[in-house]
Every structure is written in C-alpha cells, then in structure tokens.
Design an enzyme around this catalytic site. Sequence first.
Site: not given
Ligand code: GLC
Length: 544
Positions: A207, A268
């Site tokens: 994440d 991500e």
């Molecule tokens: C990432 C997740 C999202 C979350 C953010 C903070 O972007 O995909 O859902 O709100 O991280 O953890």
Amino acid sequence: MSDKAVPDGPAVFDGDAWWRDAVVYQIYPRSFADADGDGQGDLPGALARLDHLADLGVDAVWLSPFYPSPLADGGYDVAHYTDVDPRYGTLADFDAYVAAAAARDIKVIVDIVPNHCSAAHPRFRQALAAGPGSPEREWFLFRDEPNNWQSMFGGPAWTQTPDGQWYLHLFDSAQPDWNWRHPGVTAMFEDVLRFWLDRGVSGFRIDVAAMLFKEDGLPDVVPGSQGAPLAPGRSAVPYEHQPELLELYRSWRKILAAYPGPRGTVAEIWFADPAQARPYLTGDGLAQLFNFRLMPLPWSAAEFRAVIEESHRLARETGGSIPWVLGNHDVPRMATRFGIDQDLVRAPTADVLLGRVAVDHELGRRRARAATLLLLALPGAAYLYQGDELGLPEYLDMPAQARQDPMFERTGRAFIGRDGCRVPLPWSGTSAPYGFGPGGTWLPQPADWAHLTVAAQRDDPGSTLNLHRAAIALRREHPALGDGDLTWLDAPPGVLALTREPGFTLMVNFGPDAVPLPPHHDVLLASGPLDGGVLPADTAVWLS
Ligand code: GLC
C-alpha cells in the site's frame, strides 16, 4: 539491509515467475461475502464463495486488509499487523482460506500497509502517552510545528495532540505515518512479512509504496505542487520516491526470495511518467508495479493506445512487470466511467465529484465488456476488481448518511468518496442483501441489482460473468496470450487492432460506427453480438 553491490539493470531473477502473466482477482473482504450475518464480509464467507473464483479461472486472489482495525479507512488503518479482525474471522480461518485456495490452484496475496498504521496501534498509543522527546515518539513523525503538507484525503496532514506536538498523517488523522528512518520500524515490518510468508502467502500488495520515506527535514511542498489525491500527474513532492525506498524493497525482495516460490510484491505506485517507475523496476527491487494509467482514461482509442504503447515499452526495457488494472476499491467502477459524457472523465466537474451526472448504463456496460477483452489480451498480468466480472456500476446515489469513506467528510463533502465501488456483492435473489449474507449489508445496495447477481448471470451465455469466464479460459489455453509482445495493426481512427504471436488478433472499436473485421480464421470471443463481418461500436473481438 543495504547491498550497494547490486547493479541496476534489467530485472533478472523473476524470469517466468507466475505473477508475470497472472490474472489476479481483488477481494475487498468487507464487501465480498458475509458468513456470520453481521452485514460485513468475512473470511468464512470468502471461503464459502471460493468456487466463484475457481469458476472464473483466476490464478491468484489479493485480499485487501482484514487485520484488526477501527475501520477509519476501511481497514487500511491497521491496529495489529499479524492478526485477523474478529469481524473477519480468525487466523485459523485465514489458514483454511489459503489451504482451500491452494487446493484450487489459486495463490493468495495479502496487503501490507507500511506507510501508516491506525491511531489504535499500541505503538502509537504508547507514543502519545510517553510525551514529547520520548523514544516512543521516534517511531512516528511528531514535530513541534507542522509543515504545509496536505492529506491525500483533504485537509492538513498534521494533527495536534493535547501536549501541543503535531503528528504527520498523509491520509486520515486516524492513520499516523511511521518514521521509516527508525530501525525498529524496519525490523517490525520484516517480521510482518515473514509472519504471512510463513502462513503460505504468495506475495504482498504494498500500500502507498512510494511514500514511506520523507525527505530529511520535512521541507514544505512548493505551493500548488500537491495535485488531486491518489491521482497520477502530481509533481514530485518531498514525501514520494525517496531514494531509500529502493534499498528497502531490495531487502524485502531478499526476504521473499528465501522462501520457496517464487513470491512477489506488487506495489501501489501511481506514476505519471515512466521515468518515475523505472528505478523500481530495474535491478532487484520490486517485482511489479500496478499500471493504473488506463483507469483515468476516457473511452478513446488514441488515449488507450498511447498508454499501452508507453507502458509496454517500459516493461520491455526494464524487464519488470506492470500489471494492467481497470478497477479497484479506490476508483469509480468502469461500467459507470464509460457510461458518462467522456469529457467529464477527462475533466470532472464539481457535480461529477458529487456523483451528479447522467449515466447511460447500457453504453457503459458494453464498453466495460470490451475493455475487459482488451485488458485480458494485453501482454503481462491483469488485475480484476470484485464485481467488475458482474458489470456492476458505481452506486452514485448512495444516501449521504450511509457513506463511510473518510474522504467524504475530509473534503468537506466536495467529493462523495469511494463507497460507491465498495458496495457488498450481489450473489443471488431479487432484493437486498442479494445473498450477501444472512444479515444486512454495511453499505446499502441499490434496489435494481437483481439482474446483476452471480445467480442471475450464471446460466446466461451472454452475461458479463460468462464473458469473463470464457476470456480467462481462452487466455489460459491460447499460446499467444499472457506475457510476451504485441504488434499494432493499421486500423481506422477510433479502432485499436493488434496481433500477438502465434495467431491472435484483438480488435476494439471505440468509435461510433461499425468497422470491417480484419482477415481471420475464427472468432474466438466477442464482447457483444457481431453483425456478420463487422465489429459494431463499443465492441471488442478476439480472432485467430
Ligand atoms: C491506498 C489504498 C486506499 C487507502 C490508502 C491509505 O491507496 O488503496 O484504499 O485509503 O492507501 O491507506
């Protein structure tokens, strides 16, 4: 942890690792299937529905967080990294899920959330209690004065504690950022990785992977350089892409490499420009970065082609893997994105951010089906978000009082937030909760979803569910599909056509008029009815 001797260069050691051409299905556990009737999905519910994934034919499942959490951000606020929230079950339920998935040849990936934890995490509570200047505060980013950083969710990225100090949270105030320059944080996350690897996971989705380290001194951002939250196109800011990340991910990769596998990571990282992604993909850092660049696109052949070309080139040049994505739990569903005036996708107005927009559902559904055939025919891996296989639309007119995403309030209700793509899945029946579970649902479901349930689509050969099944089955069989190369064919404006060797052609008609099919032997699959030898508007076809 550092190994400066590792040269940069093409990613070498993941060769033909499973993730390079996998179809991975994302489960958002709270909204997948509920076994115990509390209105929230859980691991036993997901286990009971595992055959849905087996029938789809996916290679792996990514489970979004199921860890103990106050759910200030849907579980991305983790209070305990090595346990299961009682809402979702127990560690024994997790083990049972992994074993049952393995029995169906489905790998399990879990989410790791290293940028921040929950304000309910014991270490943050200890830090608050221990007070300014204490070693406990060093685990987080406490300062006597805030800088000018803004939260990705809107509003300032700093919150003041009763003793006067401020702590950094790039997301919600209930999500304090870890201090990644503290060796205790590094060691703690190595243990977290090992904990889940020991339980049999095949990898991790990382994440917010670009933000863990912040520039020394936490300098102010240049005013105006913070753009839309979680969107590509932002300029460099002092909390992204710090050089220490590469070293960290190399060390993680070594941890994974010590396990039988191979086991991978998918990060991500929203990259606007391939240059931002390149350092992560070369050498032996991250195995994969999500390719989110198709998601913000309007329905346009030229814009899709430009992103596909550039991304494919990046993957070829680095040897890295950049799985294609058309939906996840953070963005409006594609069946709705493609069903609105496409100029509003390019430049959303204040009304669009509030969900006040006309949607042509039939058009959106047709285009989403075509986009799925595009996604699954491109070289490399692909991620599917739960419910997209049913063609679910975004629930735009969910009542305001039902909304739970912190982005709604933190943006002063200027953006409705992400609840509309997180609605509990419809499995069967003609009214809510559509077989989601024996109780209600934590978010309301629309009243007109009876035709979208798994049960309603199962026996309909033309359903979106069966289109997905057929496409994934063909993808497994066809030697040209999966990882590899592509060649573009000349095509009229508004049409994309490409071939993959041996003997596969994809054609997608983004335009308004039917176009002739290229020479072929057989029609393998089409996203909608073909009209003799022509490809109708908003339709894709696989040919051999
Ligand atoms: C990432 C997740 C999202 C979350 C953010 C903070 O972007 O995909 O859902 O709100 O991280 O953890």
